[in-house]
Motif scaffolding. Structure first.
Motif, mmCIF file in Angstrom:
data_model
loop_
_atom_site.group_PDB
_atom_site.id
_atom_site.type_symbol
_atom_site.label_atom_id
_atom_site.label_comp_id
_atom_site.label_asym_id
_atom_site.label_seq_id
_atom_site.Cartn_x
_atom_site.Cartn_y
_atom_site.Cartn_z
ATOM 1 N N PRO A 1 85.541 -85.374 -77.185
ATOM 2 C CA PRO A 1 86.204 -84.090 -78.041
ATOM 3 C C PRO A 1 87.355 -83.354 -77.771
ATOM 4 O O PRO A 1 87.967 -82.792 -78.441
ATOM 5 N N TRP A 2 87.274 -83.459 -76.421
ATOM 6 C CA TRP A 2 88.627 -82.578 -75.669
ATOM 7 C C TRP A 2 89.890 -83.338 -76.192
ATOM 8 O O TRP A 2 90.925 -82.819 -76.078
ATOM 9 N N ALA B 1 88.138 -80.914 -83.219
ATOM 10 C CA ALA B 1 86.705 -80.335 -82.404
ATOM 11 C C ALA B 1 86.814 -78.995 -81.938
ATOM 12 O O ALA B 1 87.926 -78.599 -81.442
ATOM 13 N N LYS B 2 85.817 -78.349 -82.340
ATOM 14 C CA LYS B 2 85.525 -76.985 -81.921
ATOM 15 C C LYS B 2 84.843 -76.800 -80.421
ATOM 16 O O LYS B 2 83.760 -77.202 -80.129
ATOM 17 N N PRO B 3 85.515 -75.931 -79.704
ATOM 18 C CA PRO B 3 84.585 -76.047 -78.227
ATOM 19 C C PRO B 3 83.559 -75.092 -78.406
ATOM 20 O O PRO B 3 83.479 -74.225 -79.430
ATOM 21 N N LEU B 4 82.366 -75.412 -77.582
ATOM 22 C CA LEU B 4 81.115 -74.601 -77.657
ATOM 23 C C LEU B 4 81.427 -73.359 -76.745
ATOM 24 O O LEU B 4 81.012 -72.269 -77.162
ATOM 25 N N GLN C 1 84.322 -70.953 -74.752
ATOM 26 C CA GLN C 1 85.830 -70.756 -74.538
ATOM 27 C C GLN C 1 86.157 -69.855 -73.318
ATOM 28 O O GLN C 1 85.342 -68.646 -73.435
ATOM 29 N N ASP D 1 88.221 -74.883 -72.126
ATOM 30 C CA ASP D 1 87.055 -75.022 -72.911
ATOM 31 C C ASP D 1 85.872 -76.175 -72.717
ATOM 32 O O ASP D 1 86.220 -76.970 -71.891
ATOM 33 N N TYR E 1 82.865 -78.419 -74.454
ATOM 34 C CA TYR E 1 82.472 -78.832 -75.753
ATOM 35 C C TYR E 1 80.930 -78.981 -75.820
ATOM 36 O O TYR E 1 80.341 -79.446 -74.767
ATOM 37 N N GLU E 2 80.562 -79.186 -77.169
ATOM 38 C CA GLU E 2 78.967 -79.306 -77.274
ATOM 39 C C GLU E 2 78.655 -80.941 -76.804
ATOM 40 O O GLU E 2 79.344 -81.801 -77.063
ATOM 41 N N GLU F 1 78.502 -81.936 -73.917
ATOM 42 C CA GLU F 1 79.277 -82.185 -72.647
ATOM 43 C C GLU F 1 78.286 -82.117 -71.475
ATOM 44 O O GLU F 1 77.527 -81.315 -71.513
ATOM 45 N N THR G 1 74.168 -79.060 -73.976
ATOM 46 C CA THR G 1 75.413 -79.046 -73.258
ATOM 47 C C THR G 1 74.837 -78.689 -72.046
ATOM 48 O O THR G 1 74.331 -77.582 -71.595
#
Length: 374
Positions: free
Chosen positions: A8-9, A14-17, A19, A39, A41-42, A44, A200
């Protein structure tokens, strides 16, 4: 069927979970975390890796809510964490000591957080059974922590941490108390559980092998800063600095000066020694200081000078580290520079070719070394 790669990076949509935005943490005059933005991510499995005192535990304690940033913001699922107390965050933390209740059974330990939240009895029972199954602890449900092994206690702590279905699970040196073989087995269990639950995970460790095994990405830290955050393969093969190259795995670092030549660069590294050669995508000015980072498994060792490689140097074997499946030869060049070469021990001991004080040739391809700035 093509396998979907989890990266996702690399996806701009992709929206980070999580930040971190310009996060600094000071304790008096000491800066523990120095203006960090990154960031996570979900789903991860993210590892914070570094030596003692580099800031990795402070980073984790801020996520858990035990410390507040001096400057900057930490955002979880779009929400600023600063005003939210630790017990109200959808974050759980598993401590190195496991912190199990000795007077409670395994079942009761796992149920503890759910009971405290006032969940209905049948819901608690179903969730605890699910966690026992996930961590393969069904047969130990009635036992107390002192009646099970260290590895099983570790799994109880994990089951208890996951019971409340947190968005984020923090693991602080979770395998530190286990012996080497059990630690290795537990690393794969952790990965399996993380994948099944989709939670995560953020792990803090100083054990590079552990970080490289379990994580989707590793953040190598030094002095309160993330020096490089990338996949284990890229951290190893394409380090962005001498610090990262040196911190991860075995490596030979050779300082020199670069000069453009064909597709790559000639590197002058010692008077009277023929320059070495490296191809790289990084641009260097003529005469610029550089460092060659060379992994020992990429260096061939031979009795005769290889005819087909321009990177070939002669030296004397000073040390041999025998690791069962591998041997690492420490070879001194005439100018005193040491280079490590590694070979797989596919032959019996009596058939090995080289020993201490032998003069040997070391060689490697044009693309084997990484050329680093500074």
């Amino acid at each position: 069927m093509a396998q979907v790669v989890f990266e996702p990076w690399n996806d701009p949509k992709a929206k980070p979970l999580i930040q971190f935005k310009g996060v600094t943490k000071r304790f008096g005059d000491f800066t523990a975390i120095d203006n960090q933005t990154f960031d996570i991510y979900e789903r991860e499995f993210f590892a914070l890796l570094g030596p003692s005192g580099c800031g990795k535990t402070t980073m984790m304690r801020m996520l858990a809510g035990f410390e507040k940033p001096t400057e900057g913001k930490i955002i979880l699922a779009g929400q600023d964490l600063a005003p939210i107390p630790p017990n109200k965050r959808s974050v759980n933390m598993m401590f190195q000591s496991y912190a199990l209740f000795p007077h409670l059974s395994v079942w009761e330990n796992i149920a503890f957080g759910l009971k405290r939240d006032g969940k209905p009895k049948d819901e608690i029972a179903a969730r605890v059974d699910e966690m026992l199954k996930l961590t393969r602890l069904q047969q130990f449900a009635k036992r107390k922590p002192h009646q099970i092994s260290g590895g099983q206690r570790q799994r109880v702590a994990l089951a208890r941490s996951l019971a409340k279905a947190p968005k984020l699970l923090l693991l602080d040196e979770p395998l530190g108390a286990l012996d080497a073989k059990l630690r290795q087995a537990t690393q794969f269990e952790l990965m399996d559980i993380q994948e099944k639950t989709g939670t995560t995970f953020v792990i803090v460790t100083h054990d590079q092998e552990e970080a490289m095994t379990v994580a989707s990405r590793v953040a190598v830290m030094d002095n309160g800063r993330i020096i490089q955050a990338d996949t284990p393969a890229r951290i190893y093969e394409l380090p962005n600095s001498v610090y990262v190259a040196d911190f991860i795995g075995e490596v030979t670092i050779i300082p020199g000066t670069a000069r453009k030549s064909g597709e790559g660069y000639e590197i002058a590294y010692a008077e009277g020694m023929k320059p070495l050669y490296a191809e790289t995508e990084t641009a260097f000015d003529n005469g610029e200081t550089c460092h060659i980072a060379l992994r020992p498994e990429k260096v061939a060792i031979s009795a005769e000078q290889p005819a087909d490689r321009r990177n070939a140097v002669q030296g004397k074997i000073i040390d041999i580290a025998y690791l069962g499946n591998l041997s690492t030869y420490h070879v001194a060049l005439p100018n005193g520079q040491m280079i490590k070469a590694q070979t797989a021990n596919t032959r019996r001991l009596s058939r090995r070719g080289f020993t201490w004080e032998d003069t040997v040739w070391l060689s490697w391809t044009d693309t084997a070394a990484v050329l680093l700035k500074g």
